[in-house]
Design an enzyme around this catalytic site. Structure first.
Site, PDB file in Angstrom:
ATOM      1  N   GLU A   1      14.451  53.998  68.064  1.00  0.00           N
ATOM      2  CA  GLU A   1      12.884  54.250  68.525  1.00  0.00           C
ATOM      3  C   GLU A   1      11.657  53.691  69.469  1.00  0.00           C
ATOM      4  O   GLU A   1      10.799  53.591  70.329  1.00  0.00           O
ATOM      5  CB  GLU A   1      12.426  55.177  68.108  1.00  0.00           C
ATOM      6  CG  GLU A   1      14.108  56.166  66.977  1.00  0.00           C
ATOM      7  CD  GLU A   1      14.033  57.457  68.585  1.00  0.00           C
ATOM      8  OE1 GLU A   1      13.408  57.353  70.119  1.00  0.00           O
ATOM      9  OE2 GLU A   1      15.045  57.848  68.695  1.00  0.00           O
TER      10      GLU A   1
ATOM     11  N   GLU B   1      14.468  58.568  76.991  1.00  0.00           N
ATOM     12  CA  GLU B   1      16.586  58.745  76.707  1.00  0.00           C
ATOM     13  C   GLU B   1      17.276  57.793  77.692  1.00  0.00           C
ATOM     14  O   GLU B   1      17.907  57.033  77.345  1.00  0.00           O
ATOM     15  CB  GLU B   1      16.334  59.833  77.043  1.00  0.00           C
ATOM     16  CG  GLU B   1      15.503  61.010  76.688  1.00  0.00           C
ATOM     17  CD  GLU B   1      15.047  61.224  74.950  1.00  0.00           C
ATOM     18  OE1 GLU B   1      16.035  60.451  74.237  1.00  0.00           O
ATOM     19  OE2 GLU B   1      14.699  61.227  73.934  1.00  0.00           O
TER      20      GLU B   1
ATOM     21  N   HIS C   1      17.370  54.539  76.207  1.00  0.00           N
ATOM     22  CA  HIS C   1      17.997  54.512  74.691  1.00  0.00           C
ATOM     23  C   HIS C   1      19.946  54.300  76.000  1.00  0.00           C
ATOM     24  O   HIS C   1      20.491  54.092  74.685  1.00  0.00           O
ATOM     25  CB  HIS C   1      18.033  55.881  74.084  1.00  0.00           C
ATOM     26  CG  HIS C   1      17.147  55.859  72.958  1.00  0.00           C
ATOM     27  ND1 HIS C   1      17.139  55.463  72.147  1.00  0.00           N
ATOM     28  CD2 HIS C   1      16.337  57.757  73.056  1.00  0.00           C
ATOM     29  CE1 HIS C   1      15.964  55.473  71.427  1.00  0.00           C
ATOM     30  NE2 HIS C   1      16.075  56.682  71.856  1.00  0.00           N
TER      31      HIS C   1
ATOM     32  N   GLY D   1      12.540  66.757  71.325  1.00  0.00           N
ATOM     33  CA  GLY D   1      12.016  66.814  72.676  1.00  0.00           C
ATOM     34  C   GLY D   1      12.898  66.496  73.362  1.00  0.00           C
ATOM     35  O   GLY D   1      13.437  67.436  74.136  1.00  0.00           O
TER      36      GLY D   1
ATOM     37  N   MET E   1      17.438  64.517  73.358  1.00  0.00           N
ATOM     38  CA  MET E   1      17.989  62.989  72.743  1.00  0.00           C
ATOM     39  C   MET E   1      19.638  62.610  73.470  1.00  0.00           C
ATOM     40  O   MET E   1      19.805  63.086  74.598  1.00  0.00           O
ATOM     41  CB  MET E   1      19.618  64.584  71.933  1.00  0.00           C
ATOM     42  CG  MET E   1      20.126  63.692  71.035  1.00  0.00           C
ATOM     43  SD  MET E   1      19.530  62.654  69.748  1.00  0.00           S
ATOM     44  CE  MET E   1      21.060  61.271  69.698  1.00  0.00           C
ATOM     45  N   GLU E   2      19.152  61.479  73.168  1.00  0.00           N
ATOM     46  CA  GLU E   2      19.810  60.015  74.255  1.00  0.00           C
ATOM     47  C   GLU E   2      21.203  60.601  74.487  1.00  0.00           C
ATOM     48  O   GLU E   2      21.798  59.180  74.504  1.00  0.00           O
ATOM     49  CB  GLU E   2      19.119  59.184  73.795  1.00  0.00           C
ATOM     50  CG  GLU E   2      20.129  57.958  72.235  1.00  0.00           C
ATOM     51  CD  GLU E   2      19.266  58.493  71.039  1.00  0.00           C
ATOM     52  OE1 GLU E   2      18.081  59.726  71.682  1.00  0.00           O
ATOM     53  OE2 GLU E   2      18.644  57.906  70.807  1.00  0.00           O
ATOM     54  N   ASN E   3      22.031  61.094  73.625  1.00  0.00           N
ATOM     55  CA  ASN E   3      23.432  60.959  73.903  1.00  0.00           C
ATOM     56  C   ASN E   3      23.809  60.325  75.194  1.00  0.00           C
ATOM     57  O   ASN E   3      24.158  60.752  76.542  1.00  0.00           O
ATOM     58  CB  ASN E   3      24.410  62.641  73.901  1.00  0.00           C
ATOM     59  CG  ASN E   3      23.439  63.568  72.709  1.00  0.00           C
ATOM     60  OD1 ASN E   3      23.912  63.151  71.590  1.00  0.00           O
ATOM     61  ND2 ASN E   3      22.308  64.574  73.709  1.00  0.00           N
TER      62      ASN E   3
ATOM     63  N   GLU F   1      22.600  64.055  66.157  1.00  0.00           N
ATOM     64  CA  GLU F   1      21.721  63.332  65.738  1.00  0.00           C
ATOM     65  C   GLU F   1      20.806  63.611  64.830  1.00  0.00           C
ATOM     66  O   GLU F   1      20.304  65.050  64.703  1.00  0.00           O
ATOM     67  CB  GLU F   1      20.809  61.795  66.301  1.00  0.00           C
ATOM     68  CG  GLU F   1      19.645  61.046  65.735  1.00  0.00           C
ATOM     69  CD  GLU F   1      18.821  59.843  66.522  1.00  0.00           C
ATOM     70  OE1 GLU F   1      18.538  60.625  67.510  1.00  0.00           O
ATOM     71  OE2 GLU F   1      19.169  58.975  66.077  1.00  0.00           O
TER      72      GLU F   1
HETATM   73  N1  BES Z   1      16.693  60.248  69.252  1.00  0.00           N
HETATM   74  C1  BES Z   1      15.826  61.335  69.156  1.00  0.00           C
HETATM   75  C2  BES Z   1      16.113  62.865  69.263  1.00  0.00           C
HETATM   76  C3  BES Z   1      15.696  62.827  67.658  1.00  0.00           C
HETATM   77  C4  BES Z   1      15.391  62.102  66.616  1.00  0.00           C
HETATM   78  C5  BES Z   1      17.034  63.785  67.553  1.00  0.00           C
HETATM   79  C6  BES Z   1      15.735  62.686  65.747  1.00  0.00           C
HETATM   80  C7  BES Z   1      17.238  63.706  66.121  1.00  0.00           C
HETATM   81  C8  BES Z   1      16.796  63.097  64.875  1.00  0.00           C
HETATM   82  C9  BES Z   1      15.423  61.463  70.865  1.00  0.00           C
HETATM   83  O1  BES Z   1      15.209  59.239  71.778  1.00  0.00           O
HETATM   84  C10 BES Z   1      13.445  60.755  71.288  1.00  0.00           C
HETATM   85  O2  BES Z   1      12.868  60.252  70.218  1.00  0.00           O
HETATM   86  N2  BES Z   1      13.015  61.734  71.570  1.00  0.00           N
HETATM   87  C11 BES Z   1      11.273  62.356  71.194  1.00  0.00           C
HETATM   88  C12 BES Z   1      11.330  62.305  72.704  1.00  0.00           C
HETATM   89  C13 BES Z   1      10.367  61.196  72.889  1.00  0.00           C
HETATM   90  C14 BES Z   1      10.239  61.045  74.733  1.00  0.00           C
HETATM   91  C15 BES Z   1       9.195  60.334  71.866  1.00  0.00           C
HETATM   92  C16 BES Z   1      11.659  63.186  70.449  1.00  0.00           C
HETATM   93  O3  BES Z   1      11.928  64.490  70.398  1.00  0.00           O
HETATM   94  O4  BES Z   1      10.545  63.860  69.717  1.00  0.00           O
HETATM   95 ZN    ZN Z   2      14.064  57.862  71.164  1.00  0.00          ZN
END
Ligand code: BES
Ligand code: ZN
Length: 860
Positions: free
Chosen positions: A330, A308, A311, A271, A273-275, A137
């Site tokens: 999100e 995650e 997601h 932080g 990633m929801e693969n 992503e």
């Molecule tokens: N899908 C996102 C991670 C992501 C965002 C990957 C943009 C690549 C580009 C994931 O679900 C996410 O939201 N992660 C957050 C942590 C969450 C608990 C708030 C993050 O990485 O900050």
């Molecule tokens: Zn997310």
């Protein structure tokens, strides 16, 4: 900028990928073959185009399937368009709509970018080890194999990985076959459901795990490198298992895969990633070290896992058609993470944190001119990363959905979601599809209610004027710089009012009505709406202040009133000294989320110190008075059975006391620092960072060396984070210099963490000059290292957050304005400039009043 991309899905629609990849860790390269069966659509043309980025294409064939059978189309040439991130397969004849099989062989490099296929480094005892993993992503699958790399292009994937032998190899689905050939291992995986390319993933390396099974039979595994203690997997495993069970029940739709793996990865840009079926995390966001992980970290870990996991439905099972509806992923995951954790740990009261953290962040960011709306157009892939604004697409979006849930009620909300998932499983959707499901379930026109909130940026200030039984309620667009507000912008505002007989919501600029008695009417009780309330008459203000003092209002209300007050003051609706007077009325406050808000106002007030240094002592005095009662109540020692809120509040109070140099707090912290060295257990994890920081700020001999050595030798990323926070609090520019000197050495500071060190130093009044000089001098390196990274676009935003004076504003402008042409940075620089203008105007306007307030206070 008019740069835009053609969507490749409009010419070729993949149905099935067979992807074979061979990873060569010794040479940091990979090679592979992808066979894509799919449909050519649209107008006949002489080519089929796929995404690729940085790949070398070594061969390609195109086979047409029709009634006559299979027939190879001779290719005229293969054109790799690196600037467009495309590979074009040009045929020597017309390619007509129909079914085709494309086979492409390719080679690529494994680089440290933390996108595509990349390495993670860790130390296992003295040995240096490497994992190989993916991050696709938002549009990095194309770095690993040619594909249609758009969320709408859902297909099944059959993955085969060839790696070194003797390691664990994980992907989205369970292993189908595994064979050793000499020192090589060939692993095939079960076919995936139809899914988007950005969710494909694998991890290959030396890993340990702990496993459980949900009541419905889903295998849940939590993984970490061998360098981590096995017990660190226990807490996340419990949360991971129960999260799946919670969502299966809440959504009424089973988890669609046979297993889910959660992996703590030593190098990770985001932080987590929801693969689908293979969730990846930075170690800090998954691992909990028994006895060494404080309450706030446990809450963070639980919310990340729940986010995650949600997601897996919102995003993976049902996916937005295009990135403009990223909020469907999100914003939902943001709200659902609190909902799940509240169900798993009701005693944590995480909805209060939702308001105190997400709510405040959202309102503040959303009051800056130039802010994006939750739903935003995306033309170029470079814009995709900038969409993930944590305060807007996450916090504001989550808050709007929370507002909607309160507006239509929990039952309708849940029923609507369940039918949405059933109807769209394995498909793609737009906002309207969700609104249709929620409207059917609630009998309300959800689209009409929500679209103005999602499609317009900003929010209203709702003014209420009450004279006896007569009320007027009005709305106007609120901005930190009111001159830039849009006079015509309106929202359907849900009132959530205390008085009977008021409408549910209003969407005109003003309504007038009368109420049955002259009790003061309060709006937005329990902070459920995305707006701030302004009580206009002195009588109303007095009534509200009395309710705060006598604790007649709930926590959320006490918090939001202070928030609304401070935002209104910063925008010039009233003098900021009123807020300081209001703050003084909170000295009996015992609630942790309200104290979050109070520290925010204190932090805001500290900005005036940049204009008048003599204020610092008086601000410290005010803090000492404010914290006295809670400090006495909580002291240093955690009590058995105390609430999680009190554990966190203790850290807030002691942290404020440490800043204010409360002598008892400073001396106790220094004692604990000494005892930590031989007996780490004597310091509660929640207070560890503060104890370290006091030692650093008080120039304790050897503290810097000790902490750096501890940082460089531990594998505990939470401890590393605390040390980073403490060292960057230094008051000595030469120490700041030394810390900055380490950032370009990935062996000392992982690239995933370097931005933290820089930002904390920028925020430190004693180090910001040094840090600014370092940042500007090393910008070329920053850009080169981070330009593809999720955090790169945040730098101008962090930098803007420290500017309080005209002189610094000039510095900011001179450095960042010339960079505003970069698509990734454009919005945050423009907003940074707006934010600074509003802030400098506010601080200049209110300085005298604030000086007067403090002089009266210290004189009395
Ligand atoms: N899908 C996102 C991670 C992501 C965002 C990957 C943009 C690549 C580009 C994931 O679900 C996410 O939201 N992660 C957050 C942590 C969450 C608990 C708030 C993050 O990485 O900050
Ligand atoms: Zn997310």
């Amino acid at each position: 900028m008019g740069k835009s991309v053609t969507r490749l899905y409009s010419q070729f629609q993949p149905e099935r990928y067979e992807l074979a990849l061979t990873l060569d860790k010794a040479h940091m390269t990979f090679g592979g073959t992808v066979t894509i069966r799919g449909r050519k659509v649209g107008r006949p043309s002489q080519r089929i185009t796929l995404h690729q980025n940085g790949l070398k294409i070594t061969s390609a064939t195109v086979i047409k399937h029709d009634k006559k059978g299979e027939q190879e189309l001779p290719l005229a040439r293969i054109n790799n368009h690196d600037s467009l991130q495309e590979v074009r397969l040009h045929a020597s004849q017309m390619v007509y709509p129909g079914m085709y099989t494309l086979t492409v062989a390719f080679e690529g490099k494994i680089t440290d970018s933390m996108t595509g296929i990349y390495p993670c480094y860790f130390k296992d005892g003295p040995a240096d080890k490497t994992l190989l993993m993916t991050q696709f992503e938002s549009h990095y699958a194309r770095q690993a194999f040619p594909c249609i790399d758009e969320p709408e292009a859902k297909a099944t994937f059959d993955l085969t990985l060839t790696t070194e032998a003797g390691i664990t190899v994980l992907a989205n689905t369970p292993v189908k076959t595994q064979q050793k050939h000499g020192d090589r291992l060939r692993t095939t995986f079960e076919t995936t459901p139809k899914m988007s390319s950005y969710l494909l993933a694998f991890v290959a390396g030396e890993l340990q795990s702990k496993s459980a099974t949900t009541t419905s039979g889903v295998a849940v595994n939590v993984w970490a490198t061998a360098a981590q203690p096995a017990q660190a997997l226990e807490f996340p495993l419990e949360i991971a298992k129960r999260s799946i069970e919670y969502f299966e029940d809440y959504f009424g739709v089973p988890y669609p895969l046979a297993k889910v793996d959660h992996v703590a990865c030593p190098d990770f840009s985001a932080g987590a990633m929801e693969n689908w079926g293979l969730i990846t995390y930075r170690e800090r966001a998954l691992l909990a070290y028994p006895g060494q992980t404080g309450q706030s970290s446990l809450e963070l870990i639980a919310t990340v896992i729940a986010h995650e996991t949600s997601h897996q439905w919102f995003g993976d099972l049902v996916t937005m058609k295009w990135w403009n509806d990223l909020w469907l992923n999100e914003s939902f995951a943001n709200m659902m993470e609190y909902q799940a954790v509240d169900a798993l740990h009701p005693e944590w009261h995480v909805w209060d944190s939702f308001i105190a953290q997400e709510g405040l962040g959202a309102l503040r960011r959303d009051a800056t001119p130039g802010v994006q709306s939750v739903k935003t157009e995306v033309r170029h892939p470079d814009e995709i990363n900038t969409l993930f604004d944590p305060s807007i697409v996450y916090a504001k979006g989550g808050r709007l959905l929370y507002m909607l849930k309160n507006y239509i009620g929990e039952d309708a909300f849940r029923k609507g979601l369940s039918s949405y998932f059933q109807k769209h499983r394995c498909g793609n959707t737009e906002g309207a599809d969700l609104w249709a499901a929620l409207s059917a379930a609630s009998g309300k026109d959800v689209g009409a209610f929500m679209d103005p909130w999602l499609e317009q940026s900003g929010f209203p200030v709702v003014s209420i004027t009450q004279a006896g039984r007569e009320l007027t309620i009005a709305q106007e667009h609120f901005l930190d710089n009111p001159a830039k507000a849009d006079p015509d912008r309106r929202w359907p505002v849900p009132l959530f009012a205390t008085a009977p007989g008021l409408p549910d919501s209003f969407d005109s600029s003003e309504i007038a009505l009368s109420v049955p008695n002259d009790d003061i009417v309060l709006l937005d009780t329990h902070a459920r709406g995305h707006y701030i309330v302004r009580y206009t008459s002195d009588k109303q203000k007095q009534a509200v202040a009395d309710k705060i003092r006598t604790q007649k209002l709930g926590e959320a209300d006490r918090l939001m009133l202070l928030n609304g007050g401070s935002m209104l003051a910063r925008a010039g609706y009233e003098p900021y000294s009123n807020i300081l007077a209001m703050l003084s009325a909170y000295r009996d406050e015992a609630s942790e989320p309200v104290w979050d808000m109070m520290s925010l106002v204190i932090g805001e007030t500290r900005r005036f110190i940049d204009l008048d240094e003599s204020l610092e002592d008086m601000i410290k005095q005010l803090i000492r008075t404010l914290i006295a009662k809670q400090h006495k109540r909580l002291s240093w020692q955690e009590q058995t059975g105390e609430s999680s809120a009190d554990q966190k509040l203790r850290a807030t109070i002691i942290g404020l006391g440490a800043y204010a140099e409360e002598p008892a707090i400073v001396s106790r912290a220094l004692e604990l620092f000494e005892s930590y060295k031989s007996k780490p257990d004597t310091v509660p994890a929640e207070l560890r960072g503060i104890v370290f920081a006091v030692a650093v700020k008080q120039h304790t001999p050897g503290a810097l060396t000790y902490l750096l050595q501890l940082h460089d030798s531990t594998n505990n990323s939470e401890l590393k984070g605390d040390i980073c926070g403490a060292l960057t609090a230094t008051h000595l520019p030469e120490e700041a210099e030394k810390l900055l000197g380490r950032l370009q050495d990935a062996k000392l500071v992982k690239p995933q963490d370097a931005d933290r060190w820089l930002v904390y130093l920028l925020r430190n009044r004693y180090a910001c000059d040094t840090a600014w000089q370092w940042m500007t001098a090393n910008w070329a390196w920053i850009e080169q290292t981070y330009h593809d990274d999720k955090s790169y676009d945040m730098l101008p935003r962090y930098a803007a957050s420290i500017v309080n004076t005209a002189a610094w504003a000039k510095r900011y402008r001179e450095f960042f304005e010339p960079k505003a042409g970069q698509l990734v940075l454009q919005r945050n620089i423009a907003m940074g400039l707006e934010e600074i203008t509003a802030r400098v105007a506010w601080l200049t306007r209110d300085l005298t009043g604030v000086q007067k307030f403090f002089n009266t206070l210290s004189g009395s």
